[in-house]
Every structure is written in C-alpha cells, then in structure tokens.
Design a protein around this motif. Structure first.
Motif, mmCIF file in Angstrom:
data_model
loop_
_atom_site.group_PDB
_atom_site.id
_atom_site.type_symbol
_atom_site.label_atom_id
_atom_site.label_comp_id
_atom_site.label_asym_id
_atom_site.label_seq_id
_atom_site.Cartn_x
_atom_site.Cartn_y
_atom_site.Cartn_z
ATOM 1 N N PHE A 26 0.809 -1.215 0.000
ATOM 2 C CA PHE A 26 0.000 0.000 0.000
ATOM 3 C C PHE A 26 0.843 1.265 0.000
ATOM 4 C CE2 PHE A 26 -2.974 -3.190 0.472
ATOM 5 C CZ PHE A 26 -4.053 -2.709 -0.243
ATOM 6 N N LEU A 27 2.043 1.185 0.569
ATOM 7 C CA LEU A 27 2.944 2.325 0.442
ATOM 8 C C LEU A 27 3.273 2.552 -1.037
ATOM 9 C CD1 LEU A 27 5.463 2.035 3.406
ATOM 10 C CD2 LEU A 27 3.707 3.763 2.978
ATOM 11 N N VAL A 28 3.604 1.440 -1.723
ATOM 12 C CA VAL A 28 3.921 1.555 -3.149
ATOM 13 C C VAL A 28 2.710 2.079 -3.905
ATOM 14 C CG1 VAL A 28 4.659 0.293 -5.201
ATOM 15 C CG2 VAL A 28 5.584 -0.327 -2.972
ATOM 16 N N LEU A 29 1.541 1.570 -3.528
ATOM 17 C CA LEU A 29 0.306 1.985 -4.203
ATOM 18 C C LEU A 29 0.071 3.490 -4.042
ATOM 19 C CD1 LEU A 29 -2.308 1.153 -5.646
ATOM 20 C CD2 LEU A 29 -3.342 0.883 -3.410
ATOM 21 N N ILE A 30 0.252 3.984 -2.816
ATOM 22 C CA ILE A 30 0.020 5.410 -2.563
ATOM 23 C C ILE A 30 1.008 6.254 -3.371
ATOM 24 C CG2 ILE A 30 0.182 7.213 -0.792
ATOM 25 C CD1 ILE A 30 -0.869 5.021 1.184
ATOM 26 N N LEU A 31 2.272 5.813 -3.367
ATOM 27 C CA LEU A 31 3.280 6.530 -4.152
ATOM 28 C C LEU A 31 2.879 6.576 -5.625
ATOM 29 C CD1 LEU A 31 6.749 5.414 -2.749
ATOM 30 C CD2 LEU A 31 5.737 7.705 -2.763
ATOM 31 N N MET A 32 2.446 5.418 -6.125
ATOM 32 C CA MET A 32 2.072 5.316 -7.534
ATOM 33 C C MET A 32 0.927 6.266 -7.861
ATOM 34 S SD MET A 32 3.123 3.757 -10.058
ATOM 35 C CE MET A 32 2.711 3.445 -11.717
ATOM 36 N N LEU A 33 -0.071 6.278 -6.988
ATOM 37 C CA LEU A 33 -1.237 7.124 -7.248
ATOM 38 C C LEU A 33 -0.852 8.598 -7.241
ATOM 39 C CD1 LEU A 33 -4.003 5.242 -5.249
ATOM 40 C CD2 LEU A 33 -3.698 5.379 -7.717
ATOM 41 N N LEU A 34 0.138 8.943 -6.408
ATOM 42 C CA LEU A 34 0.578 10.335 -6.375
ATOM 43 C C LEU A 34 1.342 10.696 -7.643
ATOM 44 C CD1 LEU A 34 1.738 10.691 -2.659
ATOM 45 C CD2 LEU A 34 -0.254 11.740 -3.736
ATOM 46 N N VAL A 35 2.164 9.757 -8.128
ATOM 47 C CA VAL A 35 3.041 10.061 -9.253
ATOM 48 C C VAL A 35 2.345 9.841 -10.599
ATOM 49 C CG1 VAL A 35 5.225 9.480 -10.378
ATOM 50 C CG2 VAL A 35 5.075 9.515 -7.884
ATOM 51 N N LYS A 36 1.741 8.647 -10.765
ATOM 52 C CA LYS A 36 1.092 8.337 -12.039
ATOM 53 C C LYS A 36 -0.198 7.564 -11.760
ATOM 54 C CE LYS A 36 2.159 6.627 -16.688
ATOM 55 N NZ LYS A 36 1.234 5.501 -16.902
ATOM 56 N N PRO A 37 -1.305 8.300 -11.606
ATOM 57 C CA PRO A 37 -2.559 7.676 -11.162
ATOM 58 C C PRO A 37 -3.080 6.594 -12.108
ATOM 59 C CG PRO A 37 -2.710 10.068 -11.118
ATOM 60 C CD PRO A 37 -1.444 9.740 -11.819
ATOM 61 N N THR A 38 -2.633 6.573 -13.365
ATOM 62 C CA THR A 38 -3.163 5.565 -14.284
ATOM 63 C C THR A 38 -2.377 4.264 -14.207
ATOM 64 O OG1 THR A 38 -1.803 6.539 -16.024
ATOM 65 C CG2 THR A 38 -4.110 7.197 -15.954
ATOM 66 N N GLY A 39 -1.381 4.185 -13.332
ATOM 67 C CA GLY A 39 -0.627 2.946 -13.201
ATOM 68 C C GLY A 39 0.511 2.869 -14.193
ATOM 69 N N LEU A 40 1.322 1.792 -14.043
ATOM 70 C CA LEU A 40 2.520 1.657 -14.869
ATOM 71 C C LEU A 40 2.203 1.683 -16.356
ATOM 72 C CD1 LEU A 40 4.392 -1.183 -12.923
ATOM 73 C CD2 LEU A 40 5.142 1.189 -13.200
ATOM 74 N N LEU A 41 1.284 0.805 -16.797
ATOM 75 C CA LEU A 41 0.998 0.694 -18.221
ATOM 76 C C LEU A 41 -0.423 1.131 -18.559
ATOM 77 C CD1 LEU A 41 2.744 -2.646 -19.237
ATOM 78 C CD2 LEU A 41 3.644 -0.339 -19.199
ATOM 79 N N GLY A 42 -1.036 1.854 -17.636
ATOM 80 C CA GLY A 42 -2.410 2.280 -17.900
ATOM 81 C C GLY A 42 -2.431 3.544 -18.732
ATOM 82 N N ARG A 43 -3.562 3.768 -19.378
ATOM 83 C CA ARG A 43 -3.721 4.966 -20.190
ATOM 84 C C ARG A 43 -4.985 5.669 -19.718
ATOM 85 N NH1 ARG A 43 -0.719 4.506 -24.566
ATOM 86 N NH2 ARG A 43 -1.117 2.310 -24.829
ATOM 87 N N ALA A 44 -4.910 6.972 -19.641
ATOM 88 C CA ALA A 44 -6.113 7.703 -19.264
ATOM 89 C C ALA A 44 -7.167 7.478 -20.339
ATOM 90 C CB ALA A 44 -5.793 9.183 -19.130
ATOM 91 N N SER A 45 -8.384 7.181 -19.939
ATOM 92 C CA SER A 45 -9.423 6.916 -20.941
ATOM 93 C C SER A 45 -10.093 8.215 -21.345
ATOM 94 C CB SER A 45 -10.454 5.939 -20.409
ATOM 95 O OG SER A 45 -10.962 6.413 -19.189
#
Lengths: 234, 286
Positions: B267-286
């Motif tokens: 969840f620490l990694v998850l929170i960091l990810m959401l702060l930096v790139k909310p769409t995830g590593l390979l996600g694309r904003a729809s």
C-alpha cells in the motif's frame, strides 16, 4: 427490410423515444434527421440491440428481432457505424477490419471485401499496421466505415458520420455511403447535418424530442418550409 | 543476501501476478472489481489439499483445482455479476465483497477453522550457489508462472479468440455490435482467470505448507494494489507490478529490516504510484 412500430425507449426514468413508427425498404437510403438529443441515436442503438425498448416492435426481414442479442443481429446482416467512430483504439487498422469480418466464414469473400475497403480508402492500406488511436479523426471515420463494409452489411445503420469532420472529409464519407447504397446496401442514416443527408437520401423522417414530426421523400422534406427553417438554416 | 532476496522476490512476485491476473481479465472486459476472486484462489488451495493428500500427485491436484475453480468462476459470473450488468459499479462491488466473505465462512464451516497442511514434495532438483539458494519447489513456481503467462500471451496475441478478447476489453458494446459473442468472451475471462488463481492457490498452499479459510484476505487486497499499480486492465502491467511488489517486499527486508510490516509495503507503493502516475505503470487515461 426494417419495420419499427410504436417504439418507446427509456433512458433511466426519462423517455428518449416515444411511439415512433418507421420503415426502411430493401435497397432504400432513409435518413432520420433532428436536433442533438432528439433521440436519433437511441433509435439506432435499439435497432442494433444495444438498448432495450420499453414498448413497440422491431422487425428485420419480417422477423421480430427485439429479443436478440447484438451479435446475433450483426450476423443476420445488421451492421452499425457508431457515433464517435468507436474504432478499437489499441488494435491495428488491420485488426480493426478483422473484427469487422469476425463473424464471417467465407475467407475469399472477406479478402475481396478487404480489397474493396482498401480501394475505397487507400490510406488504410498504408496504415494497416498502425494502432487505431494514432489515426487522425478523419482516418478513424474511414476505418469505422471500412470495418462495417467488410462485415458485408444488408442493413447498414449509420450514426452521425459527419460529426466533427472537416468539410472536405464530410464530402468523402458521404460519398462512401452513397457508393454502398448504389451497390444495393440498405441504409438507415442518422444525421444532424440534414442538408447533406437529404441530398443523398431517398426518404426521410424528422424527429423532435423523441417523436416523429414529419416524413416524406427527400425532395419533399428539402422543400418543406418547416424543415428549411429548423434544419437547413433558412 | 541481496541476490537471495531478489530470487525470493521473483518467486513471491510470480504468485502475486498469477492471483492478480484474474482480476485484470475480469476488470478488462466488465470494469468490475472481482474481489471474490481471492475466494476462488482459496477454493483452489482446498481442492489441492483434498486431491493431493490421498493421491500424492501435484499435477492432479493442480488440474482438479483449475477445473473446479473455472466452474466456480463461471457460476459467479452467471449468477452474481450478469444479473447486475449495467448497474452502477458499486452494486457488483458490494456483491463481490459479500460473496468473498460468504466464501470464507463457507470454507470455515465445511473444512474447519484450523490450518490444513499441504506437504508438497517435488522431485525437481534445487539450485544452489554461494550467493543464492532456490528449492526445486521455488523453481517450479517460477517456471509454472512463466509458462502460464506465455500461454496467456500467445492466446491473446496469436489467436482469433484473443483478437475478439482484446476488442471486447477495449469496447465491449462495439465488439458485440460487430458479431462477437461478448457473453462467451466474458465467460472465458472468468474461466481462465479462475483457473490461474486455482494454480496459484495450490502453489501458495504448498509453498507455506498451510491452507486455511482466511488465506485469501491478504492476497485479495494485494491483488487490488497490483492491478492498480499495473494500470487497471493491463495484462503486462499486472505481471510487471506483481513482480515489482514481490521484489519491493523482499528487498525492504534487506534494507529497512522488519521495522516495517511486510504487508504494508503494497500500500505504500500503491500510494506513491497514485501520487506520481494515477493511471498505473501501463495504464492509459481513458
């Protein structure tokens, strides 16, 4: 070929289409014009099976299709060019076209239709390996038309094909629809651009707030003072 | 020490990826968070126990678990999710959480609340050097995970079904309007996702030599973290995120020590990810 009788469709709790009856005869190009939000797209989606009618019947080739799922209707020859193109953004141009022909089993026929689509829009052949979302808006619309073409439609439902296109492209996509019509495909064309639609259509209906208010041949509608004032810009 | 922890991280990450794949496949076509998927994972582990103990065959245990769980996944789709398709996403989510809790208690009732052991032995030789030691079972986990992922990749990229599947994940409605039976595609996603979770269930049960009713809770929330990290619905993203999480967990043990509870890292990694790139590593904003 298509007979809609007394069709009522709800979106949530509001009525989108109310008591609409219309027919599209075999080989005809019939247009349904009306303002944004009049319910045109809802009618088309209901014919495709993407939306459930509250009331009324939809007959295709004499058969009641109301209970059939969209892919069944598609395999019976009902094919849609959806509003906003809706090409598959992460598939290549060729893969998009493969989806268009997905339900067909006649390989030779598919190959021939693919050639036909490429002949109609040579840019698609050049871009065959390119991912859909990287195409320009006009190219995406061409792809949406080509995808419908390779499905070998009997009844083609066309939804706002000119929306958001530059005038020169508008002419090109309308020419494509005309070509398909001349080759014998029955076409039901929903369009905000009433002027263009009535130029190529055989007959037309005018929809306002979910109800049909006028119908007639394209020439009659073009000459109608009411239509001129409201839909053809005076 | 570090090399050993990297190896452990890959083993752990492979398991995370396998569990999360089912969520990704279902989310890809239905945009539903299939929380009860972790319940399927536990079912797989229990079927593994029931088959392995009398027969001693790991292969048979894995295959039976995959078959039973495929059916379970299909039944869940048919009777839990399909009736509420088109409703707001909260409806299937609540159903899914409820189903997960129901399954946990069902296992407790039927199999008892205590830990069952799954003492898997495997004939494959381990691997040992000065820096790293992997047991035969660990190697088997990584190989099986890699095999499953390659198979899935081939299915999606190299077959007609895969083409229809990718189209459906991108635009379910338009795919249906172009002659693709999307009901079948969705069913396939549940079957494959559940079968993979079943394999993971048996392997995890064997890895820790324990199977118990609530063994799905931690994987349930970690799988959620993994699919968000990977970019909702992205299969390669899920695999990368699963491995990354496994490595993050084992490597923090090296560098930070046990000061931080391991399960918090997801969840620490998850929170960091959401702060930096909310769409995830390979996600694309729809």
């Amino acid at each position: 070929m298509l007979d809609i009788e007394n069709l009522t469709v709800h979106y949530g709790h509001s009525v989108a289409v109310s008591g609409v009856s219309l027919t599209v005869g075999e080989g005809e190009l019939v247009t349904l014009v009306g303002a944004n939000g009049a319910g045109k797209t809802t009618i088309l989606r209901t014919v495709m099976g993407l939306h459930r009618p509250t009331q009324g019947s939809i007959r295709y080739q004499g058969r009641d299709v109301a209970g059939l799922r969209p892919w069944v209707r598609s395999r019976m020859g009902v094919v849609m060019i959806p509003e906003g193109r809706r090409i598959f953004p992460e598939l290549t141009v060729l893969e998009n076209l493969r989806i268009g022909a997905y339900a067909r089993t006649d390989r030779d026929g598919v190959a021939a239709d693919l050639e036909k689509a490429y002949a109609m829009f040579p840019i698609l052949r050049e871009r065959a390996g390119q991912i859909g979302r990287t195409l320009s808006g006009g190219q995406q619309q061409m792809l949406a038309i080509a995808r419908a073409l390779v499905a070998r439609p009997k009844l083609l439902l066309v939804d706002e094909i000119s929306l958001g296109l530059a005038p020169i492209l508008v002419d090109e996509v309308f020419r494509a629809v005309e070509t398909l019509h001349r080759e014998g495909v029955t076409i039901f064309l929903v369009e905000q651009n009433a002027r263009k639609a009535l130029e190529i259509a055989d007959r037309g209906y005018v929809l306002s707030s979910g109800r049909l208010v006028l119908e007639g041949t394209a020439a009659e509608l073009r000459a109608n003072p009411e239509v001129k004032k409201s839909y053809l810009g005076g | 020490m570090v090399v050993q922890q990297i190896a452990n991280g890959v083993v752990l990450g492979s398991l995370y990826a396998l569990v999360a794949l089912g969520l990704t496949l279902v989310y890809g076509v239905l945009r539903i968070l299939h929380v009860a998927h972790a319940g399927v994972f536990v079912l797989g582990a229990y079927v593994g126990v029931l088959v392995y103990l009398p027969t001693g065959s790991l292969a048979l245990a894995i295959v039976s678990a995959a078959v039973v769980c495929s059916l379970a996944g299909l039944i869940m789709y048919r009777f839990l999710y399909r009736p509420v398709l088109g409703r707001p996403p909260l409806v299937p989510l609540i159903i899914s959480i409820g189903a997960f809790m129901f399954l946990e208690d069902l296992y407790r009732l039927v199999m008892g609340p205590y830990i069952k052991s799954l003492p898997v032995t495997i004939r494959a030789a381990g691997f040992e050097t000065a820096a790293v030691r992997l047991t035969g079972y660990q190697l088997f986990i990584v190989a099986a995970a890699a095999g499953l992922l390659l198979g899935l990749w081939w299915l999606m990229r190299g077959t007609r079904l895969g083409l229809a599947w990718r189209a459906s994940a991108q635009d379910l409605e338009t795919a249906a309007a172009h002659g693709i039976n999307t009901d079948v595609i969705i069913g396939v996603c549940f079957v494959i996702g559940s079968a993979i979770a079943a394999v993971a269930g048996v392997m995890v049960g064997g890895y820790y030599n324990q199977v118990y009713p609530s063994m799905g809770s931690v994987p349930a929330y970690k799988a959620l973290a993994v699919i968000v990290l990977g970019g909702m619905g992205s299969v390669p993203g899920t695999v990368i995120a699963g491995l990354a999480l496994g490595l993050a967990e084992t490597l923090t043990m090296v560098w930070v020590g046990t000061f931080l509870p391991r399960d918090a890292i997801a969840f620490l990694v998850l929170i960091l990810m959401l702060l930096v790139k909310p769409t995830g590593l390979l996600g694309r904003a729809s």
